[in-house]
Design an enzyme around this catalytic site. Structure first.
Site, PDB file in Angstrom:
ATOM      1  N   ALA A  48       0.224  -5.810  -8.899  1.00 54.96           N
ATOM      2  CA  ALA A  48       0.858  -5.038  -9.976  1.00 54.96           C
ATOM      3  C   ALA A  48       1.594  -3.830  -9.389  1.00 54.96           C
ATOM      4  O   ALA A  48       2.332  -3.955  -8.428  1.00 54.96           O
ATOM      5  CB  ALA A  48      -0.179  -4.647 -11.023  1.00 54.96           C
ATOM      6  N   SER A  49       1.360  -2.641  -9.940  1.00 60.44           N
ATOM      7  CA  SER A  49       2.159  -1.467  -9.589  1.00 60.44           C
ATOM      8  C   SER A  49       1.894  -0.921  -8.194  1.00 60.44           C
ATOM      9  O   SER A  49       2.627  -0.031  -7.736  1.00 60.44           O
ATOM     10  CB  SER A  49       1.930  -0.358 -10.617  1.00 60.44           C
ATOM     11  OG  SER A  49       2.624  -0.656 -11.805  1.00 60.44           O
ATOM     12  N   LEU A  50       0.881  -1.407  -7.492  1.00 60.76           N
ATOM     13  CA  LEU A  50       0.690  -0.960  -6.117  1.00 60.76           C
ATOM     14  C   LEU A  50       1.890  -1.309  -5.241  1.00 60.76           C
ATOM     15  O   LEU A  50       2.094  -0.692  -4.191  1.00 60.76           O
ATOM     16  CB  LEU A  50      -0.593  -1.565  -5.540  1.00 60.76           C
ATOM     17  CG  LEU A  50      -1.868  -0.846  -5.982  1.00 60.76           C
ATOM     18  CD1 LEU A  50      -3.093  -1.701  -5.718  1.00 60.76           C
ATOM     19  CD2 LEU A  50      -2.002   0.496  -5.292  1.00 60.76           C
ATOM     20  N   ALA A  51       2.709  -2.257  -5.683  1.00 62.71           N
ATOM     21  CA  ALA A  51       3.946  -2.558  -4.952  1.00 62.71           C
ATOM     22  C   ALA A  51       4.835  -1.325  -4.831  1.00 62.71           C
ATOM     23  O   ALA A  51       5.585  -1.187  -3.852  1.00 62.71           O
ATOM     24  CB  ALA A  51       4.710  -3.682  -5.656  1.00 62.71           C
ATOM     25  N   LYS A  52       4.762  -0.430  -5.803  1.00 59.01           N
ATOM     26  CA  LYS A  52       5.628   0.758  -5.781  1.00 59.01           C
ATOM     27  C   LYS A  52       5.380   1.613  -4.547  1.00 59.01           C
ATOM     28  O   LYS A  52       6.302   2.244  -4.023  1.00 59.01           O
ATOM     29  CB  LYS A  52       5.427   1.579  -7.050  1.00 59.01           C
ATOM     30  CG  LYS A  52       5.883   0.891  -8.331  1.00 59.01           C
ATOM     31  CD  LYS A  52       5.660   1.776  -9.535  1.00 59.01           C
ATOM     32  CE  LYS A  52       6.165   1.125 -10.818  1.00 59.01           C
ATOM     33  NZ  LYS A  52       5.353  -0.036 -11.234  1.00 59.01           N
TER      34      LYS A  52
END
Length: 294
Positions: A48-52
């Site tokens: 999820a948002s850990l890609a950011k």
């Protein structure tokens, strides 16, 4: 965690470390019940948002190499981006005044930007004036990375982060779930006391804000890269860890690497949350520790 798993409240993996050394790790439950695949600390799941945090790290590498200017307009690097005054720094700081994409299924990052351009709408607030959590910002930053580096997003991350840190389980998911190689970790939820598959969306071709698959072990390697095995030079890491500032002088809760930052600027945390997948990465450079669950 044994008790939580027994109650049906936790499947997944946990890694605790100090100075980059794993002190404890464990895994519980099924990653894919139908395939009889058990969780391990090497099981990749939708991050999820850990890609950011990876997208922001890649931007800073390009800044360190003199190939990118944070305060340059985004349109210098992605000509299709319609807001001429918005800067790369404002995208990093979640302060570009962009709303999340409406029905992005099947669309690439560039197609999403072209849709934004075709609508002709201005930013919803003055860029740089405040924060609003922004997935679209990071999908656009992925395009910036590709245009500046000349590499595909996932190829750049592989060469600069994943391989050097031995993040062997990490990858960018294929857009279509039918193209998946191997057995995929699934998420589950309880409905009227019955556990059911709670799957991610099909046909997601965008990246930068999401869609990296990561294991707990790999996330531990990523967390420790900020204090024990630096992947960013200190001259770049120091300003990147500063909390973002807005035009009125207010301090953001998020820094320019997209980590939530304690007011003392000594502890950092970020989470990923999508469908049944919930992750947390915490690191404290003063105590030289990191804690991950995935």
């Amino acid at each position: 965690l044994d008790a939580l798993h027994a109650e049906g409240r936790f499947n997944g993996a946990v890694v605790l470390g100090r100075e980059g050394v794993v002190l404890y790790e464990g895994a519980w439950g099924d990653a894919n019940r139908e395939a009889n695949l058990r969780f391990t600390t090497q099981t990749p799941v939708d991050g999820a948002s850990l890609a950011k945090t990876f997208t922001a790290g890649a931007i800073w590498l390009l800044v360190d190499e003199g190939r990118l200017e944070l305060d340059a307009p985004v349109a210098r690097y992605v000509a299709e981006f319609p807001h001429a005054e918005t800067t790369v720094r404002q995208l990093l700081a979640h302060s570009a005044g962009l709303s999340d994409w409406d029905d992005p299924a099947g669309l690439s990052n560039l197609q999403l930007v072209e849709r934004l351009r075709s609508r002709g709408s201005p930013p919803e607030f003055v860029p740089g004036s405040r924060m609003r959590y922004c997935n679209a910002c990071y999908d656009i930053l992925a395009l910036v990375i590709e245009r500046v580096s000349g590499q595909r997003y996932h190829e750049f991350l592989r060469a600069r982060f994943f391989d050097p840190l031995a993040m062997d389980s990490t990858f960018l998911r294929p857009a279509r779930l039918a193209d998946w190689r191997g057995t995929r970790a699934l998420s589950y939820r309880s409905v009227d006391g019955v556990s059911q598959v709670f799957d991610v969306e099909d046909d997601e071709a965008f990246y930068g804000s999401a869609n990296l698959y990561l294991s707990a072990r790999d996330l531990h390697a990523w967390a420790t890269s900020f204090y024990a095995r630096p992947i960013l030079p200190e001259r770049t890491l120091t300003p990147a860890l500063d909390a973002a500032r807005f035009a009125n002088g207010e301090r953001s809760a998020v820094n320019y690497l997209s980590w939530y930052t304690h007011p003392d600027s000594a502890r950092y945390v970020y989470s990923g949350d999508w469908k049944g997948f919930h992750h947390e990465v915490y690191w404290d450079p003063s105590r030289r520790i990191s804690i991950v669950w995935a």
